[in-house]
Design an enzyme around this catalytic site. Structure first.
Site, PDB file in Angstrom:
ATOM      1  CE  LYS A  40      -1.058   2.462   2.951  1.00 44.22           C
ATOM      2  NZ  LYS A  40      -0.583   3.838   3.384  1.00 44.22           N
ATOM      3  CB  THR A  70       5.632   6.887   2.699  1.00 43.72           C
ATOM      4  OG1 THR A  70       6.569   7.859   3.059  1.00 43.72           O
ATOM      5  CG2 THR A  70       4.650   6.694   3.824  1.00 43.72           C
TER       6      THR A  70
END
Length: 408
Positions: free
Chosen positions: A179, A190
């Site tokens: 994700k 990230t």
């Protein structure tokens, strides 16, 4: 190598599940579990941010040791970051709950969280979620799909892939999900990423392969220049493919494994970059002809992280001066009077700049090329034999809308 179905459950012995735990989201699944029926070796790479979330600290201690891993528990909505002692205690409680339900050791459970920073996890809901996840594990394409959806935050699509290849005459499978959409920046980006494989390989080489790989994949993507507190990329290998164990980094078997790992991580990296918050296009920057590999990486990342360049891509504007500017402040030396710049996409390819000046290109043709869903800037420095690729996305109005009220 061939792409197959099955996602995180594609490899032998790996199961997954998802559940609605109401951690933050009230209308969707928000917890997932990955489970290996036999103990697996693990390797991980984590955020370079000085502020590290509790699950990052928990996982790194395990993956850096000789401890085998059976399970990974993931929640979305709350990051369990900047939560100090209570956050670490909740990690311990979560791992213990999983261990009790799955019949494995507490230290064989990894944890991952993503979402709002600074909030404490509702541990009662987490534990209830773990119970539900443990009772609903499946080795199926459906379970893999649901797990990939459950770990999303502002992602607009789930991200997963699986491949099959051969090592020592044995079929080997590798599945993955991740994700990531916002707070994405190189070193690492990230994201939460999970890879499972049934290959038989030494822990030393598994870690080496992962760390060598992220330099040119996950560390080469950027959405907004912010590096998260929770970045984690974890790979589990349970050996059930029964190939001859890979222990020699110079062997053909290791090269095959690395090649397929790179295919998977490159695909996931592009999925994340293309799904940047509010993004309408994947923006790829290729730097060729550099003197060193590191110089090529630095130059490519400088362009892909340029807010002005990203805004131009959103406007389908061939504003090449912004790219030259980003190259120039990268810190790497090159000769702007001896380089070329192209834009390309499925709509065509056009030379924009050569030997210090614009070539007088057709603006309408350039706009057509830059109107595709995936666009590429190719910089040829004509200085050496090294190249690198970075991935990002355009910068849109919606990025501001999404992040202005993220907590609510």
């Amino acid at each position: 190598m061939k792409i197959i179905k099955g996602g995180i459950c594609a490899a032998k012995g790996f199961f997954a599940s998802a559940t609605e735990a109401n951690i933050k989201y009230k209308d969707r699944t928000d917890m997932a579990m990955i489970f290996s029926k036999v103990p697996a070796i693990s390797a991980g790479t984590y955020t370079t941010n000085l502020v590290k979330a509790a699950p990052v600290l928990w996982d790194r201690k395990i993956t850096d040791s000789e401890t085998y891993v059976n399970a990974i528990v993931i929640n979305s909505g709350i990051a369990n970051a900047c939560t100090k002692d209570e956050g670490m205690e909740y990690c311990k409680m979560s791992a213990k709950k999983a261990a009790d339900k799955l019949g494995v050791g507490e230290s064989s459970t990894l944890l991952a969280s993503t979402g709002v920073i600074g909030m404490q996890l509702p541990i009662d809901r987490i534990c209830a979620g773990i119970e539900s996840l443990s009772n609903s594990l499946e080795q199926s394409e459906r379970a893999a799909n649901e797990a990939a959806k459950a770990i999303m935050t502002t992602d607009t699509v789930s991200k997963e892939i699986a491949v099959e290849f051969e090592i020592s005459g044995k079929p080997v499978k590798m599945g993955a999900m991740c994700k990531g959409s916002g707070m994405i920046h190189p070193n690492m980006c990230t994201m939460l990423g999970f890879i499972t494989t049934d290959v038989n390989i030494s822990k030393e080489l598994l870690l080496k392969a992962l760390r060598d790989d992220v330099v040119d994949t996950f560390n080469m993507i950027s959405v907004d220049g912010d590096t998260s507190t929770n970045d984690s990329l974890i790979i589990l290998a349970n050996g059930l493919a029964d190939n001859e164990k890979i222990v020699n980094e110079n062997s053909e078997e290791y090269k095959i494994f690395k090649h397929n790992l790179n295919f998977v991580t490159t695909a996931l990296s592009k999925m994340i970059a293309g799904d940047g918050e509010g993004a309408t296009a994947l923006f790829e920057v290729v730097v060729k002809g550099a003197k060193t590999k590191e110089a090529a990486r630095t130059l490519a990342k400088s362009v892909v992280t340029s807010s002005l360049t990203k805004a131009a891509i959103f406007g389908h504007d061939a504003n090449w001066g912004r790219i030259l500017c980003a190259l120039g402040y990268s810190g790497e030396k090159f000769d702007p009077d001896n380089m070329e710049l192209y834009f390309e996409s499925e709509n065509g390819r056009i030379l924009i700049y050569k030997d210090g000046v614009s070539v007088g290109f057709d603006e309408k043709e350039a706009t057509k090329i830059l109107s595709a869903k995936e666009v590429r800037a190719v910089v040829d420095l004509n200085m050496g034999d090294f190249d690198a690729t970075a991935w990002g996305c355009d910068l849109t109005f919606d990025y501001i809308k999404i992040n202005a009220d993220y907590r609510s």
